[in-house]
Every structure is written in C-alpha cells, then in structure tokens.
Design a protein around this motif. Structure first.
Motif, short mmCIF file in Angstrom:
data_model
loop_
_atom_site.label_atom_id
_atom_site.label_comp_id
_atom_site.label_asym_id
_atom_site.label_seq_id
_atom_site.Cartn_x
_atom_site.Cartn_y
_atom_site.Cartn_z
N SER A 1 17.68 52.69 19.44
CA SER A 1 17.41 52.56 18.01
C SER A 1 18.55 53.12 17.18
O SER A 1 19.24 54.07 17.61
CB SER A 1 16.11 53.30 17.70
OG SER A 1 16.11 53.81 16.40
N ASP A 2 18.71 52.59 15.99
CA ASP A 2 19.74 53.07 15.06
C ASP A 2 19.43 54.47 14.53
O ASP A 2 20.22 55.05 13.79
CB ASP A 2 19.94 52.08 13.91
CG ASP A 2 18.65 51.75 13.18
OD1 ASP A 2 17.57 52.21 13.62
OD2 ASP A 2 18.70 51.02 12.17
N ALA A 3 18.31 55.05 14.97
CA ALA A 3 18.03 56.46 14.63
C ALA A 3 18.67 57.40 15.64
O ALA A 3 18.57 58.62 15.51
CB ALA A 3 16.51 56.69 14.59
N GLY A 4 19.34 56.85 16.65
CA GLY A 4 19.87 57.68 17.74
C GLY A 4 21.25 58.25 17.46
O GLY A 4 21.85 58.03 16.40
N ARG A 5 21.75 59.01 18.47
CA ARG A 5 23.02 59.74 18.31
C ARG A 5 24.23 59.00 18.87
O ARG A 5 25.34 59.51 18.81
CB ARG A 5 22.91 61.09 19.03
CG ARG A 5 21.89 62.02 18.41
CD ARG A 5 21.68 63.25 19.24
NE ARG A 5 20.84 63.00 20.42
CZ ARG A 5 20.40 63.94 21.24
NH1 ARG A 5 20.73 65.19 21.04
NH2 ARG A 5 19.63 63.61 22.26
N GLY A 6 24.00 57.83 19.47
CA GLY A 6 25.16 57.07 19.97
C GLY A 6 25.35 57.15 21.47
O GLY A 6 26.48 57.16 21.95
N LEU A 7 24.25 57.18 22.21
CA LEU A 7 24.36 57.11 23.68
C LEU A 7 24.93 55.76 24.10
O LEU A 7 25.55 55.62 25.14
CB LEU A 7 22.98 57.33 24.31
CG LEU A 7 22.94 57.37 25.84
CD1 LEU A 7 23.57 58.67 26.37
CD2 LEU A 7 21.52 57.21 26.38
N GLY A 8 24.68 54.76 23.24
CA GLY A 8 25.18 53.40 23.50
C GLY A 8 25.05 52.61 22.22
O GLY A 8 24.77 53.18 21.15
N PRO A 9 25.20 51.29 22.30
CA PRO A 9 25.00 50.47 21.12
C PRO A 9 23.55 50.61 20.63
O PRO A 9 22.65 50.80 21.44
CB PRO A 9 25.25 49.04 21.62
CG PRO A 9 25.89 49.17 22.95
CD PRO A 9 25.51 50.50 23.50
N GLN A 10 23.35 50.51 19.32
CA GLN A 10 22.02 50.72 18.75
C GLN A 10 21.66 49.57 17.83
O GLN A 10 22.53 48.97 17.22
CB GLN A 10 22.01 52.05 17.97
CG GLN A 10 22.38 53.24 18.84
CD GLN A 10 22.44 54.57 18.09
OE1 GLN A 10 22.40 55.62 18.72
NE2 GLN A 10 22.51 54.54 16.78
N ALA B 1 14.29 54.86 20.72
CA ALA B 1 14.43 53.44 21.10
C ALA B 1 13.31 52.64 20.43
O ALA B 1 12.35 53.20 19.89
CB ALA B 1 14.34 53.31 22.62
N TRP B 2 13.50 51.33 20.47
CA TRP B 2 12.43 50.40 20.08
C TRP B 2 11.85 49.79 21.33
O TRP B 2 12.57 49.51 22.29
CB TRP B 2 12.99 49.26 19.23
CG TRP B 2 13.67 49.68 17.98
CD1 TRP B 2 15.02 49.64 17.72
CD2 TRP B 2 13.05 50.20 16.81
NE1 TRP B 2 15.27 50.11 16.46
CE2 TRP B 2 14.08 50.46 15.88
CE3 TRP B 2 11.73 50.48 16.45
CZ2 TRP B 2 13.83 50.99 14.61
CZ3 TRP B 2 11.48 51.00 15.19
CH2 TRP B 2 12.52 51.25 14.29
N LEU B 3 10.56 49.58 21.31
CA LEU B 3 9.92 48.81 22.38
C LEU B 3 9.18 47.65 21.72
O LEU B 3 8.20 47.86 20.99
CB LEU B 3 8.94 49.68 23.18
CG LEU B 3 8.26 48.95 24.34
CD1 LEU B 3 9.27 48.45 25.37
CD2 LEU B 3 7.24 49.87 25.02
N ALA B 4 9.71 46.44 21.96
CA ALA B 4 9.12 45.25 21.34
C ALA B 4 8.43 44.41 22.40
O ALA B 4 8.89 44.31 23.53
CB ALA B 4 10.21 44.42 20.66
N ARG B 5 7.32 43.82 22.01
CA ARG B 5 6.65 42.82 22.86
C ARG B 5 6.67 41.49 22.11
O ARG B 5 6.11 41.39 21.01
CB ARG B 5 5.21 43.24 23.15
CG ARG B 5 4.54 42.32 24.15
CD ARG B 5 3.16 42.81 24.55
NE ARG B 5 2.15 42.51 23.56
CZ ARG B 5 1.44 43.40 22.88
NH1 ARG B 5 1.63 44.69 23.06
NH2 ARG B 5 0.55 43.02 21.99
N VAL B 6 7.34 40.51 22.71
CA VAL B 6 7.54 39.25 22.03
C VAL B 6 6.99 38.13 22.91
O VAL B 6 7.31 38.06 24.10
CB VAL B 6 9.04 38.99 21.78
CG1 VAL B 6 9.21 37.91 20.74
CG2 VAL B 6 9.76 40.24 21.35
#
Ligand code: SAM
Length: 209
Positions: free
Chosen positions: A144-153, A201-206
């Motif tokens: 999620s874009d609320a994170g610290r930058g472990l990876g792309p967000q 993170a986000w967890l989406a169900r689509v």
C-alpha cells in the motif's frame, strides 16, 4: 509511477538472495484467505517467486500451478518444494500473456500487481481476464501507498481503476505484507538489513464476470 522492473532485476534478486519478499513462509494474509475458504481449485499462483503459496496450497490438496517469468525464481521454488517434500508444480511463464487455458477458479497474486506501471497493469488485468473462468476470483495482495518503501506501492484507486470492465471488486481491505529488509530498502524502511517487517498492504477480492 516507476517503469515495471525488468526480468534481469528479478533474476538477479533471486541469484544474489537479496529479494526482500523471500521470507521462507507463506504470507499471513494468504494463509488466512485459505482458512476462510476463499481458495478453490484450479488455482494459479501468479508471480509465485520462491513458491511458498503454491507449496502451501499443494500440500493442502489444491490443484495449483505456480508461474513466474524469472527462471531463477522457478528454480528456487522447485528446490524449496523438494526441501519441504511437496510435489508442487511450477512453470516459467509471463503473467502478461496467460492465455485462455485451462480456466482458473482462483488466482493468488501476492505482490505482483503492485510492480506494474500503468500500461503493464492494464495488460496484466486483461491477461488475468482470459485466464480466469467466469465467476473465478483473483486475490490481490499488494503493498500500500501507506508503506515505507519495501517495494513498489499502489493506492486504493489504482486497484479500483484497474478492475472495472469485466470484473466486480467484491472486497478491498487493509492487510499486511511481510518482508525482510535488504540493503536496498534499509534506508527507506529505517531498519537494519535482516529485520522482518510487516508493511501495510491491500487485499482485494475481484470476481471475473
Ligand atoms: C515481489 S515478488 C513476489 C513473489 C511471491 N508472490 C511472494 O509474495 O513472495 C514478484 C514476483 O513476480 C515475478 N514477476 C514479475 N513480472 C512478472 C511477469 N510479467 N510474469 C510472471 N512473473 C512476474 C517476479 O519474478 C517475482 O518473483
């Protein structure tokens, strides 16, 4: 949005054992999804990395295939499965060209969606659409874009806007993505190399219509 990382960058992360997502166990959010009854065969673990989710789901009796475009990831996943005594299936394949066979009921995307730039994200979602049966479900666990930058967000809007035509977004919740800090993330995350972190993170169900 940065450009989609290259195949060589992923291969190199596996070869040098510096992938912050290789944690030696499945993501807690995916374990929880399975316990809650959200996984049905046939299952595709897309961008399977070191194979933890394919291994877990195979062990539990699901018909599952793990794919990754990085040959080093698939080699590591096969070694990982052999070490754990699980006869799990892995193939080298591109998530952007999944094709129409064999029609997956469930796709598990753990930290793949968030790596794509806008153009590739649209291609990826179209590719997922061809790979899923009507009524099939894609679970997206993305930093999620609320994170610290472990990876792309990615933002909530990135997920909502990606799954419009031909999909129904049934759930979009906050979750965590577990990682291990490596040299490349230590400064952004503000923790020493080797620290385990639970990033937002986000967890989406689509659902594929
Ligand atoms: C951040 S890692 C996540 C790995 C694993 N799902 C996990 O959560 O531990 C993203 C993975 O997707 C793979 N990948 C990236 N682009 C891909 C593509 N176009 N097709 C298939 N795999 C891809 C990378 O090689 C890498 O293994």
């Amino acid at each position: 949005m940065d450009a989609t990382p290259s195949l060589s960058l992923f291969n190199e992360a596996y070869e040098s054992r510096t992938a912050p997502w290789v944690i030696g166990e499945p993501q807690p959010a995916i374990v929880e999804l399975e316990r809650a009854g959200w996984i049905r065969s046939k299952v595709l673990d897309v961008g399977c990395g070191a194979g933890e989710h394919t291994i877990m789901l195979t062990r539990l009796g699901y018909d599952v295939l793990g794919i990754d475009f990085a040959p080093h990831a698939v080699a590591q996943a096969r070694e990982n499965a052999a070490a754990k005594g699980v006869d799990a299936r892995f193939e080298v394949a591109d998530a952007l060209r999944l094709g129409t066979e064999p029609g997956y009921q469930t796709v598990v995307d753990s930290a793949l969606f968030h790596i794509f730039d806008d153009a590739d994200r649209a291609r990826y979602v179209r590719s997922l659409h061809t790979a899923c049966r009507p009524g099939g479900v894609v679970h997206v666990l993305a930093l999620s874009d609320a994170g610290r930058g472990l990876g792309p967000q990615v933002s909530e809007a990135d997920i909502r806007e990606a799954f419009t035509d031909g999909w129904e977004l049934e759930a979009l919740d906050t979750a965590i993505y577990r990682g291990v800090v490596q040299e490349a993330q230590a400064e952004a995350v503000g923790l020493p190399v080797g620290s385990r972190v639970d990033e937002p993170a986000w967890l989406a169900r689509v659902r594929r219509l």
